[in-house]
Design an enzyme around this catalytic site. Structure first.
Site, PDB file in Angstrom:
ATOM      1  N   CYS A  71       0.942  -8.168   4.204  1.00  0.00           N
ATOM      2  CA  CYS A  71       0.808  -7.061   3.253  1.00  0.00           C
ATOM      3  C   CYS A  71       1.765  -7.196   2.071  1.00  0.00           C
ATOM      4  CB  CYS A  71       1.053  -5.746   3.985  1.00  0.00           C
ATOM      5  SG  CYS A  71       1.030  -4.319   2.913  1.00  0.00           S
ATOM      6  N   GLY A  93     -13.414 -12.693   5.916  1.00  0.00           N
ATOM      7  CA  GLY A  93     -12.752 -11.985   7.007  1.00  0.00           C
ATOM      8  C   GLY A  93     -11.485 -12.704   7.443  1.00  0.00           C
ATOM      9  N   HIS A 118      -7.127  22.648 -13.027  1.00  0.00           N
ATOM     10  CA  HIS A 118      -8.081  22.228 -14.057  1.00  0.00           C
ATOM     11  C   HIS A 118      -7.325  21.753 -15.293  1.00  0.00           C
ATOM     12  CE1 HIS A 118     -11.716  22.172 -16.464  1.00  0.00           C
ATOM     13  NE2 HIS A 118     -11.041  22.805 -17.429  1.00  0.00           N
ATOM     14  N   THR A 152       1.910  -9.925  15.220  1.00  0.00           N
ATOM     15  CA  THR A 152       1.864 -11.217  14.512  1.00  0.00           C
ATOM     16  C   THR A 152       0.726 -11.320  13.502  1.00  0.00           C
ATOM     17  OG1 THR A 152       0.737 -12.076  16.462  1.00  0.00           O
ATOM     18  CG2 THR A 152       3.091 -12.530  16.288  1.00  0.00           C
ATOM     19  N   GLY A 166       8.090  -8.552   5.706  1.00  0.00           N
ATOM     20  CA  GLY A 166       6.983  -7.828   5.064  1.00  0.00           C
ATOM     21  C   GLY A 166       5.593  -8.317   5.434  1.00  0.00           C
ATOM     22  N   GLU A 185     -22.708 -13.117  -1.261  1.00  0.00           N
ATOM     23  CA  GLU A 185     -22.525 -12.227  -0.095  1.00  0.00           C
ATOM     24  C   GLU A 185     -23.729 -12.329   0.820  1.00  0.00           C
ATOM     25  OE1 GLU A 185     -20.299 -10.141   1.558  1.00  0.00           O
ATOM     26  OE2 GLU A 185     -22.041  -9.876   2.866  1.00  0.00           O
ATOM     27  N   GLY A 244     -18.162 -14.130   0.072  1.00  0.00           N
ATOM     28  CA  GLY A 244     -17.863 -12.857   0.731  1.00  0.00           C
ATOM     29  C   GLY A 244     -17.649 -11.746  -0.285  1.00  0.00           C
TER      30      GLY A 244
HETATM   31  P1  FAD Z   1       0.980  -9.061   9.113  1.00  0.00           P
HETATM   32  O1  FAD Z   1       1.235  -8.275   7.899  1.00  0.00           O
HETATM   33  O2  FAD Z   1       0.009 -10.193   9.026  1.00  0.00           O
HETATM   34  O3  FAD Z   1       2.394  -9.625   9.601  1.00  0.00           O
HETATM   35  C1  FAD Z   1       2.507 -10.492  10.680  1.00  0.00           C
HETATM   36  C2  FAD Z   1       3.845 -11.224  10.578  1.00  0.00           C
HETATM   37  O4  FAD Z   1       4.085 -11.893  11.810  1.00  0.00           O
HETATM   38  C3  FAD Z   1       3.875 -12.325   9.500  1.00  0.00           C
HETATM   39  O5  FAD Z   1       4.988 -12.141   8.665  1.00  0.00           O
HETATM   40  C4  FAD Z   1       3.991 -13.624  10.296  1.00  0.00           C
HETATM   41  O6  FAD Z   1       4.770 -14.608   9.647  1.00  0.00           O
HETATM   42  C5  FAD Z   1       4.714 -13.133  11.549  1.00  0.00           C
HETATM   43  N1  FAD Z   1       4.506 -13.996  12.712  1.00  0.00           N
HETATM   44  C6  FAD Z   1       3.335 -14.460  13.219  1.00  0.00           C
HETATM   45  N2  FAD Z   1       3.549 -15.185  14.332  1.00  0.00           N
HETATM   46  C7  FAD Z   1       4.899 -15.179  14.543  1.00  0.00           C
HETATM   47  C8  FAD Z   1       5.728 -15.734  15.528  1.00  0.00           C
HETATM   48  N3  FAD Z   1       5.230 -16.452  16.556  1.00  0.00           N
HETATM   49  N4  FAD Z   1       7.061 -15.536  15.430  1.00  0.00           N
HETATM   50  C9  FAD Z   1       7.592 -14.814  14.405  1.00  0.00           C
HETATM   51  N5  FAD Z   1       6.843 -14.248  13.440  1.00  0.00           N
HETATM   52  C10 FAD Z   1       5.512 -14.421  13.519  1.00  0.00           C
HETATM   53  N6  FAD Z   1      -4.411  -3.548   3.811  1.00  0.00           N
HETATM   54  C11 FAD Z   1      -4.312  -2.305   3.300  1.00  0.00           C
HETATM   55  O7  FAD Z   1      -4.184  -1.334   4.049  1.00  0.00           O
HETATM   56  N7  FAD Z   1      -4.333  -2.092   1.946  1.00  0.00           N
HETATM   57  C12 FAD Z   1      -4.482  -3.108   1.070  1.00  0.00           C
HETATM   58  O8  FAD Z   1      -4.495  -2.884  -0.137  1.00  0.00           O
HETATM   59  C13 FAD Z   1      -4.608  -4.431   1.587  1.00  0.00           C
HETATM   60  N8  FAD Z   1      -4.754  -5.466   0.742  1.00  0.00           N
HETATM   61  C14 FAD Z   1      -4.831  -6.741   1.263  1.00  0.00           C
HETATM   62  C15 FAD Z   1      -5.020  -7.794   0.388  1.00  0.00           C
HETATM   63  C16 FAD Z   1      -5.121  -9.087   0.864  1.00  0.00           C
HETATM   64  C17 FAD Z   1      -5.313 -10.229  -0.086  1.00  0.00           C
HETATM   65  C18 FAD Z   1      -5.013  -9.328   2.262  1.00  0.00           C
HETATM   66  C19 FAD Z   1      -5.072 -10.732   2.808  1.00  0.00           C
HETATM   67  C20 FAD Z   1      -4.841  -8.278   3.143  1.00  0.00           C
HETATM   68  C21 FAD Z   1      -4.757  -6.967   2.652  1.00  0.00           C
HETATM   69  N9  FAD Z   1      -4.628  -5.871   3.496  1.00  0.00           N
HETATM   70  C22 FAD Z   1      -4.554  -4.610   2.984  1.00  0.00           C
HETATM   71  C23 FAD Z   1      -4.550  -6.037   4.954  1.00  0.00           C
HETATM   72  C24 FAD Z   1      -3.074  -5.962   5.415  1.00  0.00           C
HETATM   73  O9  FAD Z   1      -2.321  -6.927   4.729  1.00  0.00           O
HETATM   74  C25 FAD Z   1      -2.980  -6.179   6.909  1.00  0.00           C
HETATM   75  O10 FAD Z   1      -3.851  -5.292   7.573  1.00  0.00           O
HETATM   76  C26 FAD Z   1      -1.562  -5.949   7.391  1.00  0.00           C
HETATM   77  O11 FAD Z   1      -0.654  -6.815   6.749  1.00  0.00           O
HETATM   78  C27 FAD Z   1      -1.472  -6.148   8.902  1.00  0.00           C
HETATM   79  O12 FAD Z   1      -0.165  -5.925   9.303  1.00  0.00           O
HETATM   80  P2  FAD Z   1       0.435  -6.593  10.616  1.00  0.00           P
HETATM   81  O13 FAD Z   1       1.821  -6.052  10.738  1.00  0.00           O
HETATM   82  O14 FAD Z   1      -0.497  -6.425  11.740  1.00  0.00           O
HETATM   83  O15 FAD Z   1       0.493  -8.175  10.333  1.00  0.00           O
HETATM   84  P1  NAD Z   2     -14.520  -8.456   5.047  1.00  0.00           P
HETATM   85  O1  NAD Z   2     -14.920  -8.443   6.466  1.00  0.00           O
HETATM   86  O2  NAD Z   2     -14.209  -7.180   4.353  1.00  0.00           O
HETATM   87  O3  NAD Z   2     -15.683  -9.162   4.187  1.00  0.00           O
HETATM   88  C1  NAD Z   2     -16.179 -10.429   4.492  1.00  0.00           C
HETATM   89  C2  NAD Z   2     -17.564 -10.575   3.882  1.00  0.00           C
HETATM   90  O4  NAD Z   2     -17.959 -11.946   3.962  1.00  0.00           O
HETATM   91  C3  NAD Z   2     -18.616  -9.745   4.616  1.00  0.00           C
HETATM   92  O5  NAD Z   2     -19.243  -8.866   3.715  1.00  0.00           O
HETATM   93  C4  NAD Z   2     -19.579 -10.795   5.157  1.00  0.00           C
HETATM   94  O6  NAD Z   2     -20.922 -10.377   5.158  1.00  0.00           O
HETATM   95  C5  NAD Z   2     -19.353 -11.963   4.188  1.00  0.00           C
HETATM   96  N1  NAD Z   2     -19.761 -13.267   4.753  1.00  0.00           N
HETATM   97  C6  NAD Z   2     -19.518 -13.745   6.002  1.00  0.00           C
HETATM   98  N2  NAD Z   2     -20.075 -14.965   6.163  1.00  0.00           N
HETATM   99  C7  NAD Z   2     -20.686 -15.284   4.990  1.00  0.00           C
HETATM  100  C8  NAD Z   2     -21.435 -16.406   4.536  1.00  0.00           C
HETATM  101  N3  NAD Z   2     -21.696 -17.451   5.315  1.00  0.00           N
HETATM  102  N4  NAD Z   2     -21.922 -16.393   3.279  1.00  0.00           N
HETATM  103  C9  NAD Z   2     -21.687 -15.323   2.468  1.00  0.00           C
HETATM  104  N5  NAD Z   2     -20.988 -14.237   2.849  1.00  0.00           N
HETATM  105  C10 NAD Z   2     -20.486 -14.215   4.087  1.00  0.00           C
HETATM  106  O7  NAD Z   2     -13.281  -9.476   4.972  1.00  0.00           O
HETATM  107  P2  NAD Z   2     -12.287  -9.824   3.758  1.00  0.00           P
HETATM  108  O8  NAD Z   2     -12.806  -9.307   2.457  1.00  0.00           O
HETATM  109  O9  NAD Z   2     -12.009 -11.286   3.896  1.00  0.00           O
HETATM  110  O10 NAD Z   2     -10.990  -9.021   4.134  1.00  0.00           O
HETATM  111  C11 NAD Z   2     -10.273  -9.304   5.360  1.00  0.00           C
HETATM  112  C12 NAD Z   2      -9.525  -8.092   5.834  1.00  0.00           C
HETATM  113  O11 NAD Z   2      -8.471  -7.768   4.946  1.00  0.00           O
HETATM  114  C13 NAD Z   2     -10.438  -6.891   5.929  1.00  0.00           C
HETATM  115  O12 NAD Z   2     -10.474  -6.484   7.281  1.00  0.00           O
HETATM  116  C14 NAD Z   2      -9.797  -5.840   5.086  1.00  0.00           C
HETATM  117  O13 NAD Z   2      -9.686  -4.621   5.777  1.00  0.00           O
HETATM  118  C15 NAD Z   2      -8.419  -6.385   4.752  1.00  0.00           C
HETATM  119  N6  NAD Z   2      -8.156  -6.065   3.346  1.00  0.00           N
HETATM  120  C16 NAD Z   2      -8.018  -4.751   2.995  1.00  0.00           C
HETATM  121  C17 NAD Z   2      -7.842  -4.412   1.671  1.00  0.00           C
HETATM  122  C18 NAD Z   2      -7.717  -2.968   1.293  1.00  0.00           C
HETATM  123  O14 NAD Z   2      -7.478  -2.147   2.168  1.00  0.00           O
HETATM  124  N7  NAD Z   2      -7.851  -2.610   0.018  1.00  0.00           N
HETATM  125  C19 NAD Z   2      -7.809  -5.391   0.693  1.00  0.00           C
HETATM  126  C20 NAD Z   2      -7.978  -6.712   1.072  1.00  0.00           C
HETATM  127  C21 NAD Z   2      -8.137  -7.033   2.409  1.00  0.00           C
END
Ligand code: FAD
Ligand code: NAD
Length: 470
Positions: A45, A275, A448, A147, A42, A207, A184
């Site tokens: 995500c 980020g 509605h 990855t 998984g 921020e 952030g």
């Molecule tokens: P990942 O989900 O990161 O999966 C990569 C997998 O590769 C991992 O399981 C890792 O262990 C494995 N891996 C890495 N290297 C190796 C290796 N050498 N050998 C074997 N396995 C390996 N996105 C949304 O669209 N909606 C959201 O609500 C949302 N909420 C988020 C909340 C948080 C707190 C975070 C951190 C992220 C969120 N995201 C959200 C972003 C989303 O999780 C990612 O964009 C998504 O998981 C990317 O999918 P991926 O398959 O590219 O990689």
């Molecule tokens: P982000 O890029 O969304 O936000 C990072 C923020 O940190 C920016 O606004 C930036 O200006 C700020 N920042 C950078 N340097 C700073 C500093 N020195 N001092 C203060 N602020 C600073 O990144 P994130 O919130 O860490 O999320 C990471 C990724 O995970 C995103 O690409 C997002 O798409 C994904 N994600 C998606 C969801 C969703 O789809 N609902 C939820 C969580 C995460």
């Protein structure tokens, strides 16, 4: 070291990119392997991203409603209390149900799951080392690298996972923190701020930009700033954090504004949400001809093929919007391309959703982007405050903003902050994808009373007609 049979397609990483690629590959008849180094499938995500955050956002949303809104609805009770342990236990149960669902899907599709860290030996073979250090080598006609990504940080801020933490540690807290500073105000920052603020933690967001969720349409971030501030989150914009230190039982963060005025804040935890960076550590790419871009993402062409013809890459590791549904679209795109089909992938039609309350959702161009490109546009904006369903549900915050082409009426962008925006955006995606005009979007019947009627009103105004309700 044991060598096992050759696969048609081997996918490395089991996040939404990897598991979707593996399932589509198996559906199309390919002999498929899925390599994952963690114990559960998984990826980010399912385990530490989308799913656990949404579980905690839903729980704390119910709690906040009980505290602030139920009385007005005429629902009375005494002794309301948040059981922190149960909140996090339910979150863990939700994650487990999802990872078990993936195990089932792998079995059902006869995908060979290989647990261990994948490390390329060359362009055709991959060594997999499991947690007991056992090694096997697989060969595959095609590889898909999925990855993912890991949390990034900034100079002067070292993540120690104790007091200076990321979203991953915040999702497994053992007790409610009294205070938290979040570096952030992007997507993770505002979602985490919502969770902890609703539980009673004193939350401050620092921020760097002059707005929250700064890459989205500016009005969404400025409205969200007002709403979160009203709810008790302290938001400091245009502040650059340059240092953080662990003080043992707390942590301190140092920051300065654009004029150079320095300040510091101490809190139980500093959550770093600046980020995420692509994850290619220990993947053995140096043993292949796969090249990276300057920012560490894997270099791919329009077919998502790396600089090695049989190796593809998808999801967070290739950059762009780091979103689960973007990774899923790329997964299907790559496998169907390998199969000789002509799949469709349009990065301009990928919606972005922020799961605060109200939710924020967006697709297409922002007003700032259209201005920058010097393009003319119509604006149709309508507030939730005059929508009957929103009034009935006490969900009157926010608006829908529709941007359309003034000449042909085609939708250019739809931006929503309001109740259920995450689900409402789906019809706007269809509208943009099929180049529907604002007039046509307004001319179909909307049930509605629904929140969707706010969209109908915004489309009506963008098409030049007067709203019947304002
Ligand atoms: P990942 O989900 O990161 O999966 C990569 C997998 O590769 C991992 O399981 C890792 O262990 C494995 N891996 C890495 N290297 C190796 C290796 N050498 N050998 C074997 N396995 C390996 N996105 C949304 O669209 N909606 C959201 O609500 C949302 N909420 C988020 C909340 C948080 C707190 C975070 C951190 C992220 C969120 N995201 C959200 C972003 C989303 O999780 C990612 O964009 C998504 O998981 C990317 O999918 P991926 O398959 O590219 O990689
Ligand atoms: P982000 O890029 O969304 O936000 C990072 C923020 O940190 C920016 O606004 C930036 O200006 C700020 N920042 C950078 N340097 C700073 C500093 N020195 N001092 C203060 N602020 C600073 O990144 P994130 O919130 O860490 O999320 C990471 C990724 O995970 C995103 O690409 C997002 O798409 C994904 N994600 C998606 C969801 C969703 O789809 N609902 C939820 C969580 C995460």
């Amino acid at each position: 070291m044991k060598e096992i049979e050759e696969f048609d397609i081997a996918v490395i990483g089991s996040g939404p990119g990897g598991y979707v690629a593996a399932i589509r590959s198996a559906q199309l008849g390919y002999k498929t392997a899925l390599v994952e180094k963690y114990n559960t499938l998984g990826g980010t995500c399912t385990n530490v991203g989308c799913i656990p955050t949404k579980a905690l956002l839903d729980t704390t949303h119910h709690y906040a409603d009980a505290v602030k809104k139920f009385e007005n609805h005429g629902i009375e009770f005494s002794d309301l209390r948040l059981n922190f342990e149960q909140v996090f236990k339910r979150k863990a149960d939700v994650v487990t149900k999802n990872t078990q669902g993936l195990d089932f899907l792998m079995r059902k599709n006869k995908i060979k799951v290989l647990q261990g860290s994948g490390n390329f030996l060359n362009n055709e073979s991959l060594k997999i080392k499991d947690k007991d250090q056992n090694e096997i080598v697989i060969r595959s006609k095609k590889f898909i690298i999925a990855t993912g990504s890991k949390p990034a940080t900034i100079p002067g801020v070292t993540i120690d996972k104790e007091r200076i933490i990321t979203s991953t540690e915040a999702l497994t807290m053992k007790e409610k923190p009294d205070s938290m500073v979040i570096i952030g105000g992007g997507v993770i920052g505002v979602e985490m701020a919502s969770i902890f603020n609703r539980m009673g933690t004193k939350v401050t967001i620092l921020e760097y930009a002059d707005n929250l969720i700064a890459t989205m349409d500016h009005e969404l971030g400025s409205t969200l700033t007002k709403i979160l501030t009203k709810e008790g989150v302290e938001i400091k914009l245009s502040e650059a954090v340059y240092k953080a230190e662990n003080l043992g039982n707390s942590a301190k963060v140092y920051f300065k504004n654009k004029e150079g005025a320095e300040q510091e804040l101490t809190a139980d935890y500093i959550l770093v949400a600046v980020g995420r960076k692509p994850y290619v550590t220990n993947l053995g790419l140096e043993n292949t001809n796969v090249e990276l871009n300057g920012n560490g993402t894997i270099n791919v062409n329009a077919m998502l093929e790396t600089t090695v013809p049989n190796i593809y890459a998808i999801g967070d590791v290739i950059g762009g919007a780091m979103l689960a549904h973007k990774a899923e679209e790329e997964a299907v795109f790559v496998v169907e391309t390998i199969h000789g089909q002509q799949p469709h992938l349009d990065y301009n039609r990928i919606p972005a959703v922020v799961y605060t309350w109200p939710e924020v959702a967006s697709v297409g161009a922002t007003e700032e982007e259209l201005k920058k490109q010097g393009l003319a546009y119509n604006v149709g904006k309508f507030p939730f405050a005059v929508n009957a369903r929103a009034r009935a549900g006490m969900e009157t915050d926010g608006f829908v903003k529709v941007l359309s082409d003034p000449k042909y009426g085609e939708l250019l962008g739809v931006h929503i902050i309001g109740a259920r925006a995450a689900d409402l955006i789906a019809q706007a995606v269809v509208g943009l994808e099929y180049e529907v005009t604002a007039k046509d979007m307004a001319s179909v019947c909307y049930a509605h009373p629904t929140y969707a009627e706010v969209l109908k009103e915004a489309y009506t105004i963008a098409s030049g007609k007067a709203s019947l309700n304002i």
